[in-house]
Design an enzyme around this catalytic site. Structure first.
Site, PDB file in Angstrom:
ATOM      1  N   LYS A 261       0.935  -1.191  -0.060  1.00 43.14           N
ATOM      2  CA  LYS A 261       0.078   0.098  -0.074  1.00 43.14           C
ATOM      3  C   LYS A 261       0.911   1.185  -0.127  1.00 43.14           C
ATOM      4  CE  LYS A 261      -3.555  -0.791   2.595  1.00 43.14           C
ATOM      5  NZ  LYS A 261      -4.281  -0.650   3.844  1.00 43.14           N
TER       6      LYS A 261
ATOM      7  N   ARG B 107      -3.075   3.732   8.334  1.00 49.55           N
ATOM      8  CA  ARG B 107      -3.490   2.444   7.510  1.00 49.55           C
ATOM      9  C   ARG B 107      -2.177   1.496   7.657  1.00 49.55           C
ATOM     10  NH1 ARG B 107      -4.713   4.784   1.781  1.00 49.55           N
ATOM     11  NH2 ARG B 107      -5.904   2.716   1.560  1.00 49.55           N
TER      12      ARG B 107
ATOM     13  N   GLY C 231      -8.169  -6.682   4.540  1.00 49.23           N
ATOM     14  CA  GLY C 231      -8.814  -6.574   5.823  1.00 49.23           C
ATOM     15  C   GLY C 231      -8.480  -7.497   6.910  1.00 49.23           C
TER      16      GLY C 231
ATOM     17  N   MET D 255      -5.652  -6.535   8.910  1.00 49.21           N
ATOM     18  CA  MET D 255      -5.099  -5.698  10.058  1.00 49.21           C
ATOM     19  C   MET D 255      -5.799  -4.563  10.026  1.00 49.21           C
ATOM     20  SD  MET D 255      -0.971  -6.350   8.910  1.00 49.21           S
ATOM     21  CE  MET D 255      -1.427  -6.082   7.851  1.00 49.21           C
TER      22      MET D 255
ATOM     23  N   ARG E 225      -3.591  -1.827  -6.354  1.00 44.84           N
ATOM     24  CA  ARG E 225      -2.777  -3.160  -6.078  1.00 44.84           C
ATOM     25  C   ARG E 225      -3.020  -3.819  -7.462  1.00 44.84           C
ATOM     26  NH1 ARG E 225      -6.060  -4.713  -0.618  1.00 44.84           N
ATOM     27  NH2 ARG E 225      -8.053  -4.742  -1.702  1.00 44.84           N
TER      28      ARG E 225
ATOM     29  N   HIS F  32      -4.728 -46.040  -6.507  1.00 46.71           N
ATOM     30  CA  HIS F  32      -4.847 -46.480  -7.736  1.00 46.71           C
ATOM     31  C   HIS F  32      -5.913 -45.960  -8.448  1.00 46.71           C
ATOM     32  CE1 HIS F  32      -6.863 -49.089 -10.836  1.00 46.71           C
ATOM     33  NE2 HIS F  32      -5.417 -49.442 -11.183  1.00 46.71           N
TER      34      HIS F  32
ATOM     35  N   ARG G 274       0.954 -47.921 -22.516  1.00 47.60           N
ATOM     36  CA  ARG G 274       0.873 -49.151 -21.490  1.00 47.60           C
ATOM     37  C   ARG G 274       0.381 -50.297 -22.416  1.00 47.60           C
ATOM     38  NH1 ARG G 274       0.007 -44.840 -16.915  1.00 47.60           N
ATOM     39  NH2 ARG G 274      -1.399 -44.286 -18.335  1.00 47.60           N
TER      40      ARG G 274
ATOM     41  N   ARG H  82       5.370 -49.139 -24.498  1.00 46.93           N
ATOM     42  CA  ARG H  82       6.276 -49.898 -23.362  1.00 46.93           C
ATOM     43  C   ARG H  82       5.844 -51.376 -23.435  1.00 46.93           C
ATOM     44  NH1 ARG H  82       5.101 -48.348 -17.533  1.00 46.93           N
ATOM     45  NH2 ARG H  82       3.330 -49.598 -17.536  1.00 46.93           N
TER      46      ARG H  82
ATOM     47  N   GLU I   6      14.177 -46.612 -14.155  1.00 46.10           N
ATOM     48  CA  GLU I   6      13.077 -46.186 -13.082  1.00 46.10           C
ATOM     49  C   GLU I   6      13.575 -46.842 -11.727  1.00 46.10           C
ATOM     50  OE1 GLU I   6       9.139 -47.915 -14.196  1.00 46.10           O
ATOM     51  OE2 GLU I   6      10.084 -49.404 -15.700  1.00 46.10           O
TER      52      GLU I   6
ATOM     53  N   SER J  18      13.410 -43.056 -20.942  1.00 46.43           N
ATOM     54  CA  SER J  18      12.309 -42.291 -20.568  1.00 46.43           C
ATOM     55  C   SER J  18      12.367 -42.609 -19.006  1.00 46.43           C
ATOM     56  CB  SER J  18      11.134 -42.892 -20.981  1.00 46.43           C
ATOM     57  OG  SER J  18      10.200 -42.211 -20.667  1.00 46.43           O
TER      58      SER J  18
ATOM     59  N   GLY K 214      10.747 -43.206 -15.480  1.00 46.53           N
ATOM     60  CA  GLY K 214       9.352 -43.643 -14.800  1.00 46.53           C
ATOM     61  C   GLY K 214       9.631 -43.106 -13.500  1.00 46.53           C
ATOM     62  N   THR K 215       8.915 -42.032 -13.314  1.00 48.82           N
ATOM     63  CA  THR K 215       9.506 -41.529 -11.959  1.00 48.82           C
ATOM     64  C   THR K 215       8.471 -42.153 -10.910  1.00 48.82           C
ATOM     65  OG1 THR K 215       8.184 -39.387 -12.783  1.00 48.82           O
ATOM     66  CG2 THR K 215      10.423 -39.343 -12.586  1.00 48.82           C
ATOM     67  N   ASN K 216       7.344 -42.712 -11.315  1.00 48.18           N
ATOM     68  CA  ASN K 216       6.535 -43.333 -10.208  1.00 48.18           C
ATOM     69  C   ASN K 216       7.388 -44.394  -9.546  1.00 48.18           C
ATOM     70  OD1 ASN K 216       4.498 -41.586 -10.995  1.00 48.18           O
ATOM     71  ND2 ASN K 216       3.387 -43.143 -12.121  1.00 48.18           N
ATOM     72  N   ASP K 217       7.946 -45.480 -10.509  1.00 48.49           N
ATOM     73  CA  ASP K 217       8.559 -46.381  -9.855  1.00 48.49           C
ATOM     74  C   ASP K 217      10.046 -46.067  -9.220  1.00 48.49           C
ATOM     75  OD1 ASP K 217       7.335 -48.908  -9.773  1.00 48.49           O
ATOM     76  OD2 ASP K 217       7.227 -49.000 -12.070  1.00 48.49           O
TER      77      ASP K 217
ATOM     78  N   CYS L 110       7.926 -40.127 -17.916  1.00 42.80           N
ATOM     79  CA  CYS L 110       6.479 -40.296 -18.482  1.00 42.80           C
ATOM     80  C   CYS L 110       5.742 -40.737 -17.087  1.00 42.80           C
ATOM     81  CB  CYS L 110       6.688 -41.228 -19.197  1.00 42.80           C
ATOM     82  SG  CYS L 110       7.436 -43.198 -18.549  1.00 42.80           S
TER      83      CYS L 110
ATOM     84  N   TYR M 200      11.998 -34.157 -23.364  1.00 46.21           N
ATOM     85  CA  TYR M 200      10.423 -34.059 -23.623  1.00 46.21           C
ATOM     86  C   TYR M 200       9.771 -34.477 -22.166  1.00 46.21           C
ATOM     87  CZ  TYR M 200       9.970 -39.039 -24.150  1.00 46.21           C
ATOM     88  OH  TYR M 200      10.001 -40.323 -24.054  1.00 46.21           O
TER      89      TYR M 200
HETATM   90  P1  ADP Z   1      -7.698  -2.184   4.075  1.00 47.23           P
HETATM   91  O1  ADP Z   1      -6.352  -2.600   4.047  1.00 47.23           O
HETATM   92  O2  ADP Z   1      -8.478  -2.964   5.200  1.00 47.23           O
HETATM   93  O3  ADP Z   1      -8.408  -2.059   2.658  1.00 47.23           O
HETATM   94  P2  ADP Z   1      -7.387   0.564   4.061  1.00 47.23           P
HETATM   95  O4  ADP Z   1      -6.022   1.326   4.828  1.00 47.23           O
HETATM   96  O5  ADP Z   1      -7.225   0.603   2.644  1.00 47.23           O
HETATM   97  O6  ADP Z   1      -7.542  -0.708   4.714  1.00 47.23           O
HETATM   98  O7  ADP Z   1      -8.441   1.395   4.602  1.00 47.23           O
HETATM   99  C1  ADP Z   1      -9.900   1.080   4.755  1.00 47.23           C
HETATM  100  C2  ADP Z   1     -10.861   2.000   3.877  1.00 47.23           C
HETATM  101  O8  ADP Z   1     -10.604   3.454   4.626  1.00 47.23           O
HETATM  102  C3  ADP Z   1     -10.573   2.049   2.640  1.00 47.23           C
HETATM  103  O9  ADP Z   1     -11.896   2.009   1.835  1.00 47.23           O
HETATM  104  C4  ADP Z   1      -9.828   3.209   2.135  1.00 47.23           C
HETATM  105  O10 ADP Z   1     -10.222   3.621   0.838  1.00 47.23           O
HETATM  106  C5  ADP Z   1     -10.403   4.401   3.354  1.00 47.23           C
HETATM  107  N1  ADP Z   1      -9.612   5.283   3.622  1.00 47.23           N
HETATM  108  C6  ADP Z   1      -8.117   4.997   4.031  1.00 47.23           C
HETATM  109  N2  ADP Z   1      -7.488   6.336   4.257  1.00 47.23           N
HETATM  110  C7  ADP Z   1      -8.290   7.172   3.791  1.00 47.23           C
HETATM  111  C8  ADP Z   1      -8.063   8.364   3.744  1.00 47.23           C
HETATM  112  N3  ADP Z   1      -6.896   9.060   3.999  1.00 47.23           N
HETATM  113  N4  ADP Z   1      -9.025   9.323   3.231  1.00 47.23           N
HETATM  114  C9  ADP Z   1     -10.188   8.631   2.968  1.00 47.23           C
HETATM  115  N5  ADP Z   1     -10.406   7.324   3.065  1.00 47.23           N
HETATM  116  C10 ADP Z   1      -9.425   6.501   3.496  1.00 47.23           C
HETATM  117 MG    MG Z   2      -7.691  -1.142   1.208  1.00 45.54          MG
HETATM  118 MG    MG Z   3       7.289 -48.224 -13.900  1.00 43.71          MG
END
Ligand code: ADP
Ligand code: MG
Ligand code: MG
Length: 895
Positions: free
Chosen positions: A30, A100, A109, A111, A356, A472, A578, A634, A762, A781, A783-786, A847, A867
């Protein structure tokens, strides 16, 4: 002297940034991308990112932030103030920030984040005066109190929601936007008393305390239970740590000219090149996540298609939308991939808050890669590198409709991908019979054995209650491309009564059942499916991959149907046919058994003579389908006892059918029985003792090559392969026998056939004496199973019992029958080196089951194999994996 403190704080804003996209490790995804967006001139609210090193320091310090951080943060805050004029702590012009989280790998989501920080009883008034909007100021304050109390002070956010809900009910409001300034002022008061009641202290009024509390809490959220669990699941190391970004707030909750939303630069489920996303008017980011209001679509088109009358952003705020569209295109070109973006519009002005790489379905991945190469955003080679070969497998099989209702009866191992519905049957012959009557069947067995192979082929899917991923049933089903769920321990099969019982439901023969070999589910009744729909993009990408590939890709195919599939999927030959599978067919097993029962050479020859025309016909068909591509056949491999009955009932039946006495049959079964058949008289050992088998098979192959359609005849290239060779002498004896037959046939037919004789490798011994064997073998060839079984001294059929425990205890990292073990690989490497030292142009393939595993294919490239060969359905996966391996190992060349 104090040690020099490293740079911990990286500012961004106003078209500049200390960091860039290259700093993901230290700034998190981020933070690095905010810096990058700022550098390329996109409207990013200014801020700074505290590097991930501080996270490590925080934990080393016993969850305390290092003192040296303070002056750096203070300085960065001053810099932030220079952009907007707002200042942290200034009552008349307060600066509000978000705090953030953001790690090197995206952990959506998992952290914490705190928004609207910088408000107290004074600054909220200042904000109200400055914006001339008390309603907005107090709405923002209540949001802050709730979030801060939840994330930093540990007060359950549900308690705040209860207060809000009760208040709205009392006043008869339905939606938040109906609440006025006085309402929010009242709610802020109630929120503050809740905090006091819960914690016995006032909600913090010092902005400094708020900021440092939030920074510490966000670092602390790296170790919350959710984040830890997510890291385990996605193999993210605990020591990476999170960065913390402090950023100027922009307000999507400033009335109906403000909004917040999420946009993908293309449709992440179809790959269509159109903006895809949602927004909420007059809201903050958290409201989208909370799902309290239904978001509106972004584009006019999406709103017409399914917006149920809701106005799109394109219609509601055309200018902001146009800017967003431009920014999306700029970001996609800059990052050269699909972007998943967060944005906010404050009073008509657009701000970019996050970008991202977007997650996408396999289908979308394919389309996006091909389209982007077409648009010149990426190269064809990059497009090829972007598709995960393992994911590609999903596209080649039908899948359950994700929206379908279903009653799941039990879950087993997802042993072979794809889904299938059909009538349940409990017997292989029954499966063959019902299929011939036009029924679609699912074969349910406790476990399967080679005798079930025809029935497995006739079935649309296979389920077993015992056995693992390499049982099997699993191996054969994958080879055939049949969906298979193995080891459904929670289901009970009664073979006598022909029932399957699970979750209190009893299925009788003929009842409809659905299995999903991709998830392991067993489902009652029929479930609607999505058929694999191979788009033109698939063909395009495969063509590009083929252009990059060094290794050939062949298929393991025993039947004409397999061979046709193999060609359809782009196989460049058969790497393993086979031949013994050909003998299990009903009309042939009788002759086969006569051959085994024969006690003289003559009787054995006579029985084999009956098999000759059938076998010849099999090969003619294969040669015709493969149209001059190499076909590796074979010679007979399994121990003979596999063709004989073992239970008393079955012995009686077979004896009667063959017109021999039960005693005689039993005697023969006893003579042939071995303690460890897999390490017994099979492969080369059997062929040395029963050379008549070699004679018959060699004749069938050479005659078939001659009889194959005129125009093809000169191009047919049979490669005759001897299994389980341990010594050069074994191979020589068999090779001489083949040569003798070939000479005889060529003389009879007055023509010649270009064929080769090669060796399976093999056994560890074969790898070590590969130099000697290569003096006689024209190709190898692996024969990696055996080879895996014999290297580990481990029987694959018995490994299921304890491999799971071995994985749990960390003794093995992965099933060596699925992904090549390093020691087995080393033996292969020795085999390659020693073989080619003697015969530099030795053609070498693989194979075993591993031939379709992307990781193993990468290894095969490194050691210079010619191959890989895998089941027909894995061929596209292997073509892609081989192309990627070639790109990663440019130094490996053909011999
Ligand atoms: P997560 O990784 O859980 O998406 P974010 O840090 O992206 O957490 O933030 C959660 C929400 O808050 C997101 O929708 C983001 O766009 C919004 N947000 C974060 N920073 C700001 C900011 N400076 N102004 C307005 N909205 C923000
Ligand atoms: Mg976010
Ligand atoms: Mg064999």
């Amino acid at each position: 002297m104090a040690e020099q403190t490293p740079k911990w704080v990286y500012s961004f804003g106003g078209g500049h940034a200390d960091g860039s996209a290259a700093d993901k490790d230290r700034l998190g995804g981020k933070g690095a991308h905010l810096a990058e967006m700022s550098r390329i001139g996109l409207p990013v609210p200014p801020g700074f990112t505290i590097a991930t090193d501080v996270c490590a320091a925080y934990y080393e310090n016993g969850r305390k932030l290092p003192d040296a951080l303070r002056p750096m943060v203070d300085e960065a805050l001053v810099q932030m103030a220079s952009f907007s004029g707002a200042q942290f702590g200034d009552v008349e012009h307060p600066l509000l920030v978000s705090v953030r989280s953001g790690a090197r790998a995206s952990m959506p989501g998992m952290m914490d984040t705190v928004l609207n920080l910088g408000l107290n009883d004074q600054t909220v008034e200042g904000l109200a005066r400055r914006t001339d909007d008390r309603r907005f100021a107090y709405d923002t304050y209540r949001r802050f109190i709730q979030m801060y109390a939840d994330v930093v002070l540990g007060v359950d956010h549900g308690l705040f929601e209860d207060i809000l809900e009760n208040y709205k009910a009392l006043k008869g409001y339905e939606l938040d936007p109906e609440l006025q300034a006085d309402d929010w002022i009242e709610i802020v008061a109630r929120f503050k008393s809740l905090v006091e009641k819960e914690l016995g202290l006032r909600f913090p009024q010092s902005l400094g305390d708020q900021l440092w509390g939030a920074i510490a809490a966000v670092f602390g959220s790296w170790q919350n239970a959710r984040a830890i669990a997510y890291r385990r699941l996605h193999d993210i190391p605990d020591d990476w740590g999170t960065a913390v970004t402090v950023q100027t707030m922009v307000f999507g909750n400033k009335g109906d000219n403000s909004a917040t939303g999420v946009v993908f630069t293309r449709n992440p489920s179809t790959g269509e090149n159109e903006l895809f996303g949602e927004f909420l008017l007059n809201a903050q980011g958290e409201d989208v996540v909370a799902g309290l209001r239904t978001p509106q679509p972004l584009t006019k088109q999406a709103s017409a298609a399914n917006g149920n009358g809701k106005l799109s952003l394109e219609e509601a705020m055309p200018e902001a939308f146009a800017t967003l569209k431009q920014n999306c295109a700029a970001l996609e070109r800059h990052f050269r991939d699909l972007q998943d973006i967060e944005f906010t519009i404050e009073a008509g002005e657009l701000f970019m808050l996050q970008t991202r790489t977007g997650k996408r379905s396999t289908q979308a991945a394919l389309k996006i890669a091909v389209d982007m190469a077409g648009e010149g955003i990426i190269t064809q080679e990059e497009a090829v590198m972007r598709i995960d070969p393992a994911q590609l497998d999903q596209l080649l099989h039908p899948t359950l409709d994700p929206n379908a209702d279903m009653t799941v009866l039990a879950k087993g191992l997802p042993a072979s991908p794809g889904a299938a519905s059909g009538e349940i049957v409990f017997d292989a012959d029954e499966a063959v019979h019902m299929k011939s009557q036009g029924h679609t069947v699912i074969l349910a067995r406790i476990e399967t054995s080679p005798e079930d192979v025809q029935g497995m082929h006739a079935a649309a899917g296979i389920l077993t209650t015992r056995g693992g991923m390499t049982s099997h049933a699993a191996v054969v089903a994958r080879g055939m491309g049949r969906p298979c769920v193995a080891g459904v321990a929670a289901a009970h099969i009664d073979l006598e009564r022909e029932t399957l019982e699970a979750a209190g439901v009893v299925l009788r023969k003929g009842d409809i059942v659905t299995i999903d070999g991709s998830s392991g589910k067993i489902i009652k009744g029929r479930v609607s499916m999505r058929q694999p729909d191979l788009s033109p993009d698939f063909a395009t990408l495969m063509e590009w991959a083929d252009g990059l590939r060094r290794m050939d890709v062949r298929a393991n195919a025993d039947t004409p149907a397999d061979a046709r599939h193999a060609r359809d999927f782009g196989a460049e030959g058969i790497g393993l046919c086979r031949t013994e599978h050909m003998f299990f067919q009903a009309n042939r097993i009788v002759a086969m058994r006569e051959m085994i029962l024969a006690e003289t050479k003559e009787a054995r020859r006579a029985a084999l003579a009956e098999l000759l025309p059938e076998q010849r016909q099999d090969f003619i068909e294969l040669f015709e389908i493969m149209k001059g591509l190499p076909v590796t056949i074979r010679l007979f491999d399994p121990p003979l006892h596999e063709f004989l009955p073992h239970e008393d009932d079955a012995i009686a039946d077979v004896a009667e059918a063959m017109g021999v006495s039960i005693e005689r049959l039993k005697r023969r079964v006893a003579v042939l029985s071995e303690f460890n058949p897999m390490l017994g008289q099979r492969g080369a050992r059997l062929l040395v003792s029963y050379p008549e088998i070699v004679d018959m098979q060699a004749r069938a192959i050479i005659e078939a090559a001659i009889e194959t359609g005129k125009e093809l005849h000169d191009r047919v290239r049979p490669e005759i392969m001897v299994p389980l060779v341990a010594t050069k002498r074994e191979l020589d004896i068999i090779k001489d026998r083949i040569a003798e037959t070939a000479r005889a046939v060529e003389k009879e037919r007055e023509t010649t056939v270009a064929f080769q004789v090669g060796s399976m490798v093999e056994l560890p011994r074969a790898c070590l004496v590969a130099g000697e064997i290569a003096e006689s073998a024209e190709f190898f060839s692996f024969g990696t199973n055996d080879l895996t079984q014999t290297t580990f001294g481990l029987s694959r059929d018995d490994a299921g019992r304890f491999l799971g425990e071995y994985a749990d205890k960390g003794i093995i990292n992965h099933d060596p029958f699925m992904t090549l073990d390093a020691a087995v690989g080393e033996l292969m490497q020795i085999g390659v080196e020693r073989g080619r030292a003697v015969r530099p142009d030795l053609k070498i393939g693989i194979c075993g089951e591993h031939g379709g595993d992307p990781e193993t294919i990468g290894f095969c490239e490194k050691i210079g194999l010619s191959y890989v060969s895998c089941s027909p359905y894995r061929v596209p996966v292997a073509r892609l994996a081989a192309a990627q391996a070639a790109v990663k190992n440019p130094a490996v060349t053909d011999r």
